[in-house]
Design an enzyme around this catalytic site. Structure first.
Site, PDB file in Angstrom:
ATOM      1  N   PRO A  10      -8.164  -3.552  -3.094  1.00 24.14           N
ATOM      2  CA  PRO A  10      -7.521  -3.091  -4.071  1.00 24.14           C
ATOM      3  C   PRO A  10      -6.117  -2.677  -3.613  1.00 24.14           C
ATOM      4  O   PRO A  10      -5.912  -1.998  -2.730  1.00 24.14           O
ATOM      5  CB  PRO A  10      -8.267  -1.864  -4.755  1.00 24.14           C
ATOM      6  CG  PRO A  10      -9.201  -1.462  -3.834  1.00 24.14           C
ATOM      7  CD  PRO A  10      -9.762  -2.664  -3.268  1.00 24.14           C
ATOM      8  N   ASN A  11      -4.995  -3.208  -4.506  1.00 25.88           N
ATOM      9  CA  ASN A  11      -3.740  -2.871  -4.138  1.00 25.88           C
ATOM     10  C   ASN A  11      -3.064  -3.544  -2.956  1.00 25.88           C
ATOM     11  O   ASN A  11      -1.784  -3.522  -2.963  1.00 25.88           O
ATOM     12  CB  ASN A  11      -3.434  -1.324  -4.244  1.00 25.88           C
ATOM     13  CG  ASN A  11      -3.719  -0.668  -5.352  1.00 25.88           C
ATOM     14  OD1 ASN A  11      -3.472  -1.101  -6.424  1.00 25.88           O
ATOM     15  ND2 ASN A  11      -4.719   0.407  -5.366  1.00 25.88           N
ATOM     16  N   ARG A  18       5.846  -2.442  -1.361  1.00 26.46           N
ATOM     17  CA  ARG A  18       6.108  -0.935  -1.404  1.00 26.46           C
ATOM     18  C   ARG A  18       5.455  -0.221  -0.167  1.00 26.46           C
ATOM     19  O   ARG A  18       4.743  -0.801   0.397  1.00 26.46           O
ATOM     20  CB  ARG A  18       5.438  -0.177  -2.735  1.00 26.46           C
ATOM     21  CG  ARG A  18       5.553  -0.662  -4.123  1.00 26.46           C
ATOM     22  CD  ARG A  18       7.054  -0.155  -4.550  1.00 26.46           C
ATOM     23  NE  ARG A  18       6.842   1.303  -4.971  1.00 26.46           N
ATOM     24  CZ  ARG A  18       6.416   1.686  -6.059  1.00 26.46           C
ATOM     25  NH1 ARG A  18       6.099   0.715  -7.031  1.00 26.46           N
ATOM     26  NH2 ARG A  18       6.447   2.739  -6.093  1.00 26.46           N
ATOM     27  N   TYR A  23       2.738   0.567   5.495  1.00 26.94           N
ATOM     28  CA  TYR A  23       1.911  -0.681   5.534  1.00 26.94           C
ATOM     29  C   TYR A  23       2.847  -1.607   6.076  1.00 26.94           C
ATOM     30  O   TYR A  23       2.457  -2.887   6.215  1.00 26.94           O
ATOM     31  CB  TYR A  23       1.439  -0.884   4.044  1.00 26.94           C
ATOM     32  CG  TYR A  23       0.569  -0.064   3.394  1.00 26.94           C
ATOM     33  CD1 TYR A  23      -0.842   0.230   4.179  1.00 26.94           C
ATOM     34  CD2 TYR A  23       0.793   0.686   2.356  1.00 26.94           C
ATOM     35  CE1 TYR A  23      -1.734   1.051   3.556  1.00 26.94           C
ATOM     36  CE2 TYR A  23      -0.113   1.663   1.974  1.00 26.94           C
ATOM     37  CZ  TYR A  23      -1.224   1.985   2.571  1.00 26.94           C
ATOM     38  OH  TYR A  23      -2.068   2.883   2.069  1.00 26.94           O
ATOM     39  N   ASN A  73     -11.003  -5.824   4.656  1.00 17.51           N
ATOM     40  CA  ASN A  73     -10.205  -4.551   4.338  1.00 17.51           C
ATOM     41  C   ASN A  73     -10.571  -3.965   2.860  1.00 17.51           C
ATOM     42  O   ASN A  73      -9.912  -4.599   2.109  1.00 17.51           O
ATOM     43  CB  ASN A  73      -8.561  -4.726   4.706  1.00 17.51           C
ATOM     44  CG  ASN A  73      -7.907  -3.522   4.261  1.00 17.51           C
ATOM     45  OD1 ASN A  73      -8.483  -2.424   3.997  1.00 17.51           O
ATOM     46  ND2 ASN A  73      -6.376  -3.461   4.764  1.00 17.51           N
ATOM     47  N   ALA A  76      -9.021   1.423  -0.722  1.00 16.26           N
ATOM     48  CA  ALA A  76      -9.596   2.463  -0.861  1.00 16.26           C
ATOM     49  C   ALA A  76     -11.288   2.502  -1.194  1.00 16.26           C
ATOM     50  O   ALA A  76     -11.819   3.473  -1.280  1.00 16.26           O
ATOM     51  CB  ALA A  76      -8.908   3.184  -2.054  1.00 16.26           C
ATOM     52  N   GLU A  97     -14.248  -4.804   9.994  1.00 13.18           N
ATOM     53  CA  GLU A  97     -13.306  -3.572   9.038  1.00 13.18           C
ATOM     54  C   GLU A  97     -12.014  -3.426   9.714  1.00 13.18           C
ATOM     55  O   GLU A  97     -11.860  -3.048  10.828  1.00 13.18           O
ATOM     56  CB  GLU A  97     -14.156  -2.476   8.666  1.00 13.18           C
ATOM     57  CG  GLU A  97     -13.292  -1.785   7.757  1.00 13.18           C
ATOM     58  CD  GLU A  97     -13.923  -0.693   6.869  1.00 13.18           C
ATOM     59  OE1 GLU A  97     -15.240  -0.952   6.705  1.00 13.18           O
ATOM     60  OE2 GLU A  97     -13.754   0.518   6.781  1.00 13.18           O
ATOM     61  N   HIS A  99      -8.399  -1.663   8.869  1.00 10.40           N
ATOM     62  CA  HIS A  99      -7.320  -0.906   8.126  1.00 10.40           C
ATOM     63  C   HIS A  99      -5.802  -0.849   8.808  1.00 10.40           C
ATOM     64  O   HIS A  99      -5.915  -0.797   9.898  1.00 10.40           O
ATOM     65  CB  HIS A  99      -7.859   0.449   8.004  1.00 10.40           C
ATOM     66  CG  HIS A  99      -8.994   0.713   7.378  1.00 10.40           C
ATOM     67  ND1 HIS A  99      -8.997   0.534   6.128  1.00 10.40           N
ATOM     68  CD2 HIS A  99     -10.301   0.880   7.744  1.00 10.40           C
ATOM     69  CE1 HIS A  99     -10.277   0.683   5.452  1.00 10.40           C
ATOM     70  NE2 HIS A  99     -10.979   1.000   6.651  1.00 10.40           N
ATOM     71  N   ARG A 106      -4.460  10.316   8.377  1.00 11.81           N
ATOM     72  CA  ARG A 106      -4.030  10.288   6.907  1.00 11.81           C
ATOM     73  C   ARG A 106      -4.780  11.477   6.201  1.00 11.81           C
ATOM     74  O   ARG A 106      -5.430  12.269   7.073  1.00 11.81           O
ATOM     75  CB  ARG A 106      -4.066   8.952   6.326  1.00 11.81           C
ATOM     76  CG  ARG A 106      -3.192   7.966   6.996  1.00 11.81           C
ATOM     77  CD  ARG A 106      -2.881   6.780   6.124  1.00 11.81           C
ATOM     78  NE  ARG A 106      -2.438   6.929   4.909  1.00 11.81           N
ATOM     79  CZ  ARG A 106      -2.420   5.904   3.993  1.00 11.81           C
ATOM     80  NH1 ARG A 106      -3.067   4.817   4.324  1.00 11.81           N
ATOM     81  NH2 ARG A 106      -1.910   6.222   2.805  1.00 11.81           N
TER      82      ARG A 106
END
Ligand code: CA2
Length: 140
Positions: A10-11, A18, A23, A73, A76, A97, A99, A106
């Site tokens: 997601p996203n 953004r 990122y 990835n 969230a 995985e 990220h 974070r």
């Protein structure tokens, strides 16, 4: 030819548009172009979804295919989804995985990943280079 699926959650369709300080400025299209250029002999299969069920369906399809590895990835969903953990854990395909950001540096809620425990390994905080390193590992 080896086939590697690159799944983004997601996203991540907003990558490069953004929050560049977290990122970076490259988009998902740039990621696909870069991997295809760097590994011309790999058949990459790119998929992004904002929907948990759609990602589970995709992993289920991959489990029935000749896919040799998954770069995942989960966004969230890493921190929330036991269903995705079950899907990866039961698919029988080596999964790494990735990220983009260092989730351990974070917020506390990002420190734990349900999906990490059923992955071959985890790369975090190395930006899009993480996907390239994961490819290197999967092709051995
Ligand atoms: O660092 C990563 O790759 C993450 O999986 C990215 C997720 C975040 O929830 C995880 O904790 C860590 C969020 C992806 C959102 O990506 C955006 C990119 C640009 C603009 C908006 C969102």
């Amino acid at each position: 030819m080896k086939r590697i699926a690159v799944l983004n959650g997601p996203n991540l369709n907003r990558l490069g548009k953004r929050e560049p300080e977290i990122y970076g400025t490259q988009t998902l299209e740039d990621l696909a172009d870069g991997l295809r250029e760097q590994y011309p002999n790999i058949d990459f299969d790119f998929y992004q979804s904002n929907h948990e069920g759609a990602m589970i369906d995709r992993i289920s399809q991959l489990a029935e295919s000749d896919c040799n590895g998954i770069i995942f990835n989960p966004g969230a969903f890493s921190h929330t989804s036991i269903a995705l953990r079950d899907a990866i854990g039961g698919c029988g395909i080596d999964t790494i995985e990735v990220h983009i950001s260092n989730i351990h540096a974070r917020e506390r809620f990002r420190h734990h990943s349900h999906t990490a425990a059923v992955s071959k390994g985890v790369i975090a905080g190395l930006g899009l280079q993480g996907y390239s390193l994961a490819t290197q590992v999967l092709i051995g």
